[in-house]
Design an enzyme around this catalytic site. Structure first.
Site, PDB file in Angstrom:
ATOM      1  N   ASP A 175       0.870  -1.155   0.000  1.00 42.10           N
ATOM      2  CA  ASP A 175       0.000   0.000   0.000  1.00 42.10           C
ATOM      3  C   ASP A 175       0.915   1.216   0.000  1.00 42.10           C
ATOM      4  O   ASP A 175       2.082   1.128   0.404  1.00 42.10           O
ATOM      5  CB  ASP A 175      -0.896  -0.016   1.240  1.00 42.10           C
ATOM      6  CG  ASP A 175      -1.816   1.179   1.308  1.00 42.10           C
ATOM      7  OD1 ASP A 175      -2.440   1.519   0.284  1.00 42.10           O
ATOM      8  OD2 ASP A 175      -1.908   1.783   2.389  1.00 42.10           O
ATOM      9  N   ASP A 196       0.074   5.091   0.898  1.00 40.44           N
ATOM     10  CA  ASP A 196      -0.080   6.015   2.020  1.00 40.44           C
ATOM     11  C   ASP A 196      -0.228   5.233   3.327  1.00 40.44           C
ATOM     12  O   ASP A 196      -1.143   4.435   3.476  1.00 40.44           O
ATOM     13  CB  ASP A 196      -1.297   6.915   1.794  1.00 40.44           C
ATOM     14  CG  ASP A 196      -1.202   7.695   0.488  1.00 40.44           C
ATOM     15  OD1 ASP A 196      -0.079   8.052   0.089  1.00 40.44           O
ATOM     16  OD2 ASP A 196      -2.254   7.955  -0.122  1.00 40.44           O
ATOM     17  N   TYR A 217      -4.528  12.614   1.399  1.00 39.18           N
ATOM     18  CA  TYR A 217      -4.560  12.979  -0.018  1.00 39.18           C
ATOM     19  C   TYR A 217      -3.228  13.549  -0.512  1.00 39.18           C
ATOM     20  O   TYR A 217      -3.167  14.661  -1.031  1.00 39.18           O
ATOM     21  CB  TYR A 217      -5.710  13.946  -0.298  1.00 39.18           C
ATOM     22  CG  TYR A 217      -7.036  13.396   0.165  1.00 39.18           C
ATOM     23  CD1 TYR A 217      -7.610  12.301  -0.479  1.00 39.18           C
ATOM     24  CD2 TYR A 217      -7.704  13.943   1.254  1.00 39.18           C
ATOM     25  CE1 TYR A 217      -8.814  11.772  -0.043  1.00 39.18           C
ATOM     26  CE2 TYR A 217      -8.913  13.424   1.697  1.00 39.18           C
ATOM     27  CZ  TYR A 217      -9.452  12.341   1.038  1.00 39.18           C
ATOM     28  OH  TYR A 217     -10.638  11.815   1.467  1.00 39.18           O
ATOM     29  N   ARG A 240     -10.918  -1.131  -6.412  1.00 37.05           N
ATOM     30  CA  ARG A 240     -10.779  -0.369  -5.170  1.00 37.05           C
ATOM     31  C   ARG A 240     -10.737  -1.340  -3.994  1.00 37.05           C
ATOM     32  O   ARG A 240     -11.634  -2.157  -3.809  1.00 37.05           O
ATOM     33  CB  ARG A 240     -11.961   0.603  -5.025  1.00 37.05           C
ATOM     34  CG  ARG A 240     -11.878   1.432  -3.775  1.00 37.05           C
ATOM     35  CD  ARG A 240     -12.993   2.487  -3.724  1.00 37.05           C
ATOM     36  NE  ARG A 240     -13.017   3.095  -2.420  1.00 37.05           N
ATOM     37  CZ  ARG A 240     -12.141   3.994  -1.983  1.00 37.05           C
ATOM     38  NH1 ARG A 240     -11.186   4.410  -2.790  1.00 37.05           N
ATOM     39  NH2 ARG A 240     -12.210   4.476  -0.773  1.00 37.05           N
TER      40      ARG A 240
END
Length: 177
Positions: free
Chosen positions: A9, A11, A20, A108
């Site tokens: 992953d 972040d 963000y 997603r």
């Protein structure tokens, strides 16, 4: 011949999750991240990034920003002699502000789509592959794709990757198939 992979992953695993992230000037690497990627490379695994990027769907930045950040990350990793073999991201979100990204998408996370796409494109052997994420949805995506998932609790990523290697000496070796 199939090669095992480590799916990361972004972040919260490679960089601090400050909300963000799309500007390279604002990205702060997790301690030991570049060295961890290099360790994965040297162990003979593919290193992939799989990341939800709903900031695109929310209109905070666009896909060009995501791609530019990934190119910058790749350049920074190269300075350490490390590489990400491929980046996958999903810009979609079911409650998107930007209409074209408002949808449910198996890519997603917790859906396995990004992982499955990389497996197919790079001829990955899932048996010895793993995912490292910082959220339960990451682990759910790994499970749905038939690979083992690990939750990174924070701290030094290199230390964490080394502990996984030590914990799974038989199953985490780069295996064929």
């Amino acid at each position: 011949m199939k090669k095992s992979a480590v799916f990361l992953d972004r972040d919260g695993v490679l960089n601090e999750d400050t909300g963000y992230v799309f500007d390279p000037r604002k990205l702060k690497w997790i301690e030991g991240a570049q060295e961890a990627v290099k360790t994965i490379n040297e162990a003979g695994y593919f290193a992939f990034v799989v990341t939800n990027q709903s900031g695109v769907a929310r209109g905070l930045f666009d896909e060009d920003d995501v791609q530019a950040l990934h190119a910058w990350m790749a350049d920074e990793l190269a300075k350490f002699g490390a590489r990400i073999d491929d980046f996958e991201y999903c810009p979609d979100h079911p409650e998107a502000v930007v209409e074209r990204y408002r949808r449910t998408n198996i890519r997603r996370k917790p859906g396995p789509g990004m992982i499955n796409d990389l497996v197919a494109r790079h001829n990955v052997g899932v048996g010895g592959s793993i995912l490292i994420g910082d959220k339960e949805t990451d682990v759910e995506a790994a499970r749905a794709a038939g690979i083992k998932g690990y939750l990174f609790p924070g701290g030094n990523l290199l230390t964490f990757v080394r502990s996984i290697l030590a914990e799974n000496p038989g199953s985490f070796r780069n295996r064929q198939g």
